[in-house]
Design an enzyme around this catalytic site. Sequence first.
Site, short mmCIF file in Angstrom:
data_model
loop_
_atom_site.label_atom_id
_atom_site.label_comp_id
_atom_site.label_asym_id
_atom_site.label_seq_id
_atom_site.Cartn_x
_atom_site.Cartn_y
_atom_site.Cartn_z
CD GLU A 254 29.47 0.97 41.58
OE1 GLU A 254 30.26 1.85 41.17
OE2 GLU A 254 29.80 -0.21 41.72
N1 IFG Z 1 31.03 -0.59 38.54
C1 IFG Z 1 30.97 0.86 38.34
C2 IFG Z 1 31.96 1.46 37.34
C3 IFG Z 1 33.29 0.72 37.32
C4 IFG Z 1 33.02 -0.77 37.11
C5 IFG Z 1 34.32 -1.53 36.85
C6 IFG Z 1 29.06 0.48 36.82
C7 IFG Z 1 27.75 0.96 36.27
C8 IFG Z 1 32.29 -1.30 38.32
N2 IFG Z 1 29.60 1.19 37.83
O1 IFG Z 1 29.61 -0.50 36.33
O2 IFG Z 1 32.19 2.82 37.67
O3 IFG Z 1 34.03 0.96 38.48
O4 IFG Z 1 34.06 -2.82 36.33
#
Ligand code: IFG
Length: 483
Positions: A288
């Site tokens: 992200e």
């Molecule tokens: N995506 C983010 C996490 C977390 C997650 C919650 C990944 C690799 C959503 N990154 O999953 O930091 O916020 O479900």
Amino acid sequence: VEWRGGAPFVVTPTTPIVATGAEARRIGRGLAALIGNTVDTTPQIVEAATEPAIALRIDPGAGHGPEGYALEVAASGVEVVASAPAGLFYGVQTLRQLLPARVEYGAALFRPLPIPAVRIADAPRFAWRGMMLDVARHFFGVPDVERVIDLMALHKLNRLHLHLSDDQGWRIEVPGRPELTRVGGRTQVGGGPGGFYTTEEYAGLVAYAAERFITVVPEIDLPGHTNAALASIPELNCDGRARAPYTGTNVGFSAVCVGTPATDAFVADVVAALAAFPGDMIHLGGDEVKELSAAEFATFVEGAQRVVEATGRTFVGWDDVSAAALTPGAVVQVWRPQVPAVARRVAQAVAEGASVVLSPSDRIYLDIKYDADTVLGLTWAGLNGVRDAYDWDPAALLAGVPEAAVLGVEGPLWAETLSTVSDIEFMSFPRLAGVAEIGWTPQTARSWTGYRARLGAFGPRWAALGVSFYRSPEVDWAPDGVE
Ligand code: IFG
């Protein structure tokens, strides 16, 4: 599994455990402590026995592989044979599951423990059978992590991925960088005091896990999810100004300044700190990142991977890192197989020699709600019911990603909405048991109806262990406290 019928083996207060060698004796002591609740009901560990006994044996030539074992139960005695200590440990976990659930109570008065006559030959499908615990959004202290390790071991899981840093907190000491924990370690989602593991505490967790044949995979998330570091070390920011601490739950807004001497030195110090502990993998996140160009991101990931590999360890990253040029030994943790562009990039990375760990967010993200009524957790990936989390085949998940490229599976538990160990248990069980079975059991031996029935029978064991599991309406739960 071959049920043999006939009389069971009955464990009594004088049943000895026969074991020779340090590892077999240590594993035997674990079994003895489970069986006995008082000094005079705890089996002795002996070199030989004249009465019906439980024999534990490690025979490197037995042909069971690094984690496999053979288990034989008859009225006349029990024998677990493995080729290596891990296999013996897992054979004992299976023996544990054949004992009545009451064995899990720590102080109940002893009653004879029948074990049904059975012959088992067993070995895992995948080498990586994992759980991820996010200790950054909310901090969980050593006792909570040890509890997670204990429960993982019961289910033959062998990789604990600790998400040690994020926007809201930095959770591990880095020699020479005390500000990371002094500043970054003092916050968490919601504004609580946070916390961090000292070097000694973290080393203790690694050792505690290793005693249960679990390898800790540390993750420092870079170059994004870094506000805690950006708030602690001003020169990691391109403008040289420390960011304010962040205690919300947004994602994607932070990134370290790429390509500066300060950032390169920081990455080197962080990787060196992680490489100082026993282990074979270092996870540097990569997820992200919205504040860097594609070129900046690729440059950072390719450089970070080289720093990890210079320590002799394997580089692990979330599937976002497949946008960079990865070396053949890289491990990609897939969380978005449902995104076509990601699925294509992962298949390309595999074609170039990467391996994968599968963590599909629409299946085994354990922080995703079970159903619309679940109080804890999130819903961005949909709803992950007990069957959703179980009823899929890792070898069939991604085109261009055959079983040979799959190291295994891992259930991530993100902690934006979790703050206690019972929150962890509620979201993890029963779904983590499904992850464990996917990681261990051949696809041909798996079915939802069979699993659902066994899960219902397992409830009393979790109840005896005090696990705050979700009694999902998808399962018929056996009554607890009576068996
Ligand atoms: N995506 C983010 C996490 C977390 C997650 C919650 C990944 C690799 C959503 N990154 O999953 O930091 O916020 O479900």
